[in-house]
Design a protein around this motif. Structure first.
Motif, mmCIF file in Angstrom:
data_model
loop_
_atom_site.group_PDB
_atom_site.id
_atom_site.type_symbol
_atom_site.label_atom_id
_atom_site.label_comp_id
_atom_site.label_asym_id
_atom_site.label_seq_id
_atom_site.Cartn_x
_atom_site.Cartn_y
_atom_site.Cartn_z
ATOM 1 N N ALA A 49 -10.586 -18.972 0.121
ATOM 2 C CA ALA A 49 -9.254 -18.943 -0.495
ATOM 3 C C ALA A 49 -9.438 -19.063 -1.996
ATOM 4 N N GLY A 50 -8.372 -18.682 -2.727
ATOM 5 C CA GLY A 50 -8.518 -18.503 -4.170
ATOM 6 C C GLY A 50 -8.092 -19.669 -5.038
ATOM 7 N N ARG B 43 -0.886 -13.062 -5.719
ATOM 8 C CA ARG B 43 -1.561 -14.118 -4.957
ATOM 9 C C ARG B 43 -0.818 -15.444 -5.026
ATOM 10 N N LYS C 284 1.355 -9.891 11.725
ATOM 11 C CA LYS C 284 0.192 -10.711 11.352
ATOM 12 C C LYS C 284 -0.422 -11.377 12.580
ATOM 13 N N GLU D 65 1.443 -9.695 -4.408
ATOM 14 C CA GLU D 65 0.344 -9.030 -5.122
ATOM 15 C C GLU D 65 -0.343 -9.952 -6.121
ATOM 16 N N TYR E 153 0.843 -1.215 0.000
ATOM 17 C CA TYR E 153 0.000 0.000 0.000
ATOM 18 C C TYR E 153 0.872 1.256 0.000
ATOM 19 N N SER F 42 -10.381 -8.703 4.539
ATOM 20 C CA SER F 42 -9.200 -7.919 4.157
ATOM 21 C C SER F 42 -9.095 -7.793 2.644
ATOM 22 N N PHE G 128 -10.671 -5.003 7.475
ATOM 23 C CA PHE G 128 -9.332 -4.667 8.009
ATOM 24 C C PHE G 128 -8.259 -4.605 6.935
ATOM 25 N N GLY G 129 -8.656 -4.564 5.674
ATOM 26 C CA GLY G 129 -7.661 -4.431 4.606
ATOM 27 C C GLY G 129 -8.356 -4.338 3.264
ATOM 28 N N VAL H 167 -1.957 -13.486 7.531
ATOM 29 C CA VAL H 167 -2.842 -13.333 8.690
ATOM 30 C C VAL H 167 -3.799 -14.527 8.755
ATOM 31 N N THR I 33 -7.258 -0.913 12.839
ATOM 32 C CA THR I 33 -5.851 -1.098 12.479
ATOM 33 C C THR I 33 -5.094 -1.585 13.707
ATOM 34 N N SER J 139 -6.872 -5.871 -0.088
ATOM 35 C CA SER J 139 -5.905 -6.481 -1.011
ATOM 36 C C SER J 139 -6.345 -6.342 -2.462
ATOM 37 N N SER J 140 -7.660 -6.266 -2.714
ATOM 38 C CA SER J 140 -8.146 -6.149 -4.105
ATOM 39 C C SER J 140 -8.480 -4.703 -4.469
HETATM 40 N N1 NAP Z 1 -5.870 -3.560 9.696
HETATM 41 C C1 NAP Z 1 -4.873 -4.239 10.196
HETATM 42 O O1 NAP Z 1 -4.555 -4.109 11.384
HETATM 43 C C2 NAP Z 1 -4.120 -5.210 9.333
HETATM 44 C C3 NAP Z 1 -2.976 -5.835 9.822
HETATM 45 C C4 NAP Z 1 -2.351 -6.805 9.026
HETATM 46 C C5 NAP Z 1 -2.851 -7.093 7.769
HETATM 47 N N2 NAP Z 1 -3.947 -6.428 7.314
HETATM 48 C C6 NAP Z 1 -4.532 -6.747 6.008
HETATM 49 O O2 NAP Z 1 -4.764 -8.140 5.976
HETATM 50 C C7 NAP Z 1 -4.616 -8.610 4.649
HETATM 51 C C8 NAP Z 1 -3.695 -9.785 4.640
HETATM 52 O O3 NAP Z 1 -2.362 -9.353 4.816
HETATM 53 P P1 NAP Z 1 -1.153 -10.365 4.581
HETATM 54 O O4 NAP Z 1 0.080 -9.532 4.629
HETATM 55 O O5 NAP Z 1 -1.296 -11.523 5.486
HETATM 56 O O6 NAP Z 1 -1.390 -10.814 3.053
HETATM 57 P P2 NAP Z 1 -1.888 -12.229 2.510
HETATM 58 O O7 NAP Z 1 -3.214 -12.562 3.088
HETATM 59 O O8 NAP Z 1 -0.794 -13.213 2.687
HETATM 60 O O9 NAP Z 1 -2.026 -11.914 0.969
HETATM 61 C C9 NAP Z 1 -3.187 -11.356 0.459
HETATM 62 C C10 NAP Z 1 -4.157 -12.433 -0.042
HETATM 63 O O10 NAP Z 1 -5.376 -11.779 -0.375
HETATM 64 C C11 NAP Z 1 -6.025 -12.517 -1.354
HETATM 65 N N3 NAP Z 1 -6.487 -11.634 -2.431
HETATM 66 C C12 NAP Z 1 -7.747 -11.562 -2.888
HETATM 67 N N4 NAP Z 1 -7.853 -10.693 -3.882
HETATM 68 C C13 NAP Z 1 -6.615 -10.209 -4.106
HETATM 69 C C14 NAP Z 1 -6.090 -9.283 -5.040
HETATM 70 N N5 NAP Z 1 -6.854 -8.677 -5.969
HETATM 71 N N6 NAP Z 1 -4.774 -9.013 -4.998
HETATM 72 C C15 NAP Z 1 -3.982 -9.607 -4.079
HETATM 73 N N7 NAP Z 1 -4.437 -10.486 -3.158
HETATM 74 C C16 NAP Z 1 -5.750 -10.800 -3.165
HETATM 75 C C17 NAP Z 1 -5.037 -13.561 -1.881
HETATM 76 O O11 NAP Z 1 -5.423 -14.824 -1.374
HETATM 77 P P3 NAP Z 1 -6.382 -15.768 -2.281
HETATM 78 O O12 NAP Z 1 -5.595 -16.107 -3.529
HETATM 79 O O13 NAP Z 1 -6.633 -16.948 -1.412
HETATM 80 O O14 NAP Z 1 -7.594 -14.953 -2.584
HETATM 81 C C18 NAP Z 1 -3.712 -13.126 -1.309
HETATM 82 O O15 NAP Z 1 -2.850 -14.210 -1.097
HETATM 83 C C19 NAP Z 1 -4.165 -7.415 3.806
HETATM 84 O O16 NAP Z 1 -5.292 -6.845 3.174
HETATM 85 C C20 NAP Z 1 -3.613 -6.470 4.842
HETATM 86 O O17 NAP Z 1 -3.681 -5.137 4.435
HETATM 87 C C21 NAP Z 1 -4.579 -5.492 8.074
#
Ligand code: NAP
Length: 326
Positions: A173-174, A316, A125, A314, A48, A217, A239-240, A154, A266, A242-243
């Motif tokens: 999951a994807g 996936r 995470k 990014e 981000y 997320s 809380f996020g 996470v 957050t 990703s898309s």
């Molecule tokens: N607010 C907070 O406190 C906080 C703290 C930590 C993390 N987060 C959020 O939690 C989420 C997970 O973080 P992470 O670092 O553990 O990442 P992650 O879950 O390992 O990676 C993101 C996953 O999101 C899915 N996804 C669905 N659509 C996507 C797209 N268009 N582009 C990319 N990924 C997509 C994919 O899984 P599939 O292939 O299975 O769909 C991908 O593997 C993130 O959105 C992050 O910002 C928020």
């Protein structure tokens, strides 16, 4: 002045803006220690900042929030950390570096039994899983939850932790291989949301009532269907994104879909005080040391190849947690 290396960007954009550069390493200032990183955690928030979705405080900017290492020097006024301490953090910009100075307010000591690599991969995470499951919504044996991106960093931690709390745990999951991985990490049911209508499947699994809480997320691609997974008075935790960010959210939707609650939490607000940070970190250390939660470091890259790591996250391609090694 001593020198070290870091990864910074001078403009926002694709992974190619990330540059491995030499930077100054002054002696630690008052209230700071100097750390030599053993490993750095990769997180979606790093993407981000790189893309400009979140604004970097200045340019060039050394991004990265999470790392673990050993204290190599101590600044004035620091009496709770000493040279040789094994430490970790999840809330300080500048983690994409070989060595760095850091204010001690961000640090926790890593207990024996947890390697610095594991700590670097799980602090952000894992503490996120802690506050989401214990504090944003109090998950327990009578709770049914939906957790998107169940095979992600996470996601794999949260599935195991929620199962340990006794919840009914549904994930998405994807791909089929990610579905299998999530099933091995606490999830009772995992839906491939690329091939199935996840809101319908959640309704089926819960006998038509829906779940108490959705942890979303993904953002754009799962909205507003995530709201349709909730029972009346349920909680939508966004809380996020990703898309991409959610658009067209209105308060009226919460009324129409059953007097729902919605929050956009957050980690950084949930560990804002020293007490919150240590309680949150200790809860994480406890579930890992007691083997209730296993940490899966499924990808490792040299720090200087962080661009490749961003591309894989990014697109996936990653599962579980990812480390950058300086
Ligand atoms: N607010 C907070 O406190 C906080 C703290 C930590 C993390 N987060 C959020 O939690 C989420 C997970 O973080 P992470 O670092 O553990 O990442 P992650 O879950 O390992 O990676 C993101 C996953 O999101 C899915 N996804 C669905 N659509 C996507 C797209 N268009 N582009 C990319 N990924 C997509 C994919 O899984 P599939 O292939 O299975 O769909 C991908 O593997 C993130 O959105 C992050 O910002 C928020």
């Amino acid at each position: 002045m001593a020198k070290t290396h870091a990864v910074s960007f001078s403009r926002t954009g694709g992974p190619d803006v990330l540059e491995y550069v030499e930077v100054d390493l002054p002696a630690p200032g008052a209230g700071q220690v100097q750390i030599k990183h053993a490993a750095i955690g990769l997180n979606f928030i790093d993407v981000y900042f790189r893309t400009g979705l979140y604004t970097a405080p200045q340019l060039p900017f050394v991004t990265g929030k999470e790392a673990a290492g050993t204290v190599t020097a101590v600044g004035s006024g620091v009496d709770d950390f000493k040279v040789g301490d094994r430490v970790a953090y999840a809330s300080a910009d500048g983690a994409y570096s070989v060595e760095r100075n850091i204010e001690t307010k961000h640090l926790v000591k890593v207990p024996d039994g947890i390697s610095l690599e594991t700590a670097a991969s799980m602090m952000l995470k894992g503490m996120t899983a802690e506050y989401l499951l214990n504090r944003t919504y109090k998950v327990g044996p009578d709770t049914a939850i939906l957790f998107h991106a169940a095979a992600g960093g996470v996601g794999l931690i949260a599935g195991q932790w929620a199962k340990a709390l006794g919840a009914t745990v549904i994930g998405t999951a994807g791909s089929d291989s990610k579905v299998r991985l999530a099933r091995e990490h606490g999830y009772d049911h995992v839906i491939n949301y690329n091939t199935e209508n996840f809101a319908e499947r959640v309704r089926d699994i819960t006998g038509g009532t829906g779940v108490h809480v959705v942890y979303d997320s993904i953002g754009r691609d799962t909205f507003p269907q995530s709201l349709d997974c909730l029972r009346r008075l349920g909680m939508f935790v966004s809380f996020g994104q990703s898309s991409g960010p959610i658009e067209n959210f209105t308060l009226a939707m919460l009324a129409q879909k059953g007097s729902l609650f919605a929050t956009r939490p957050t980690l950084f607000t949930y560990v804002a005080t020293r007490e919150e940070l240590t309680n949150c970190a200790n809860a994480l250390f406890d579930v890992v040391l007691s083997n209730k939660v296993r940490i899966n470091i499924n990808q490792t890259y040299p720090l200087r190849e962080v661009g490749r790591a961003h591309m894989d996250l990014e697109s996936r391609k990653t599962t579980g947690t990812t480390l950058l090694i300086p």
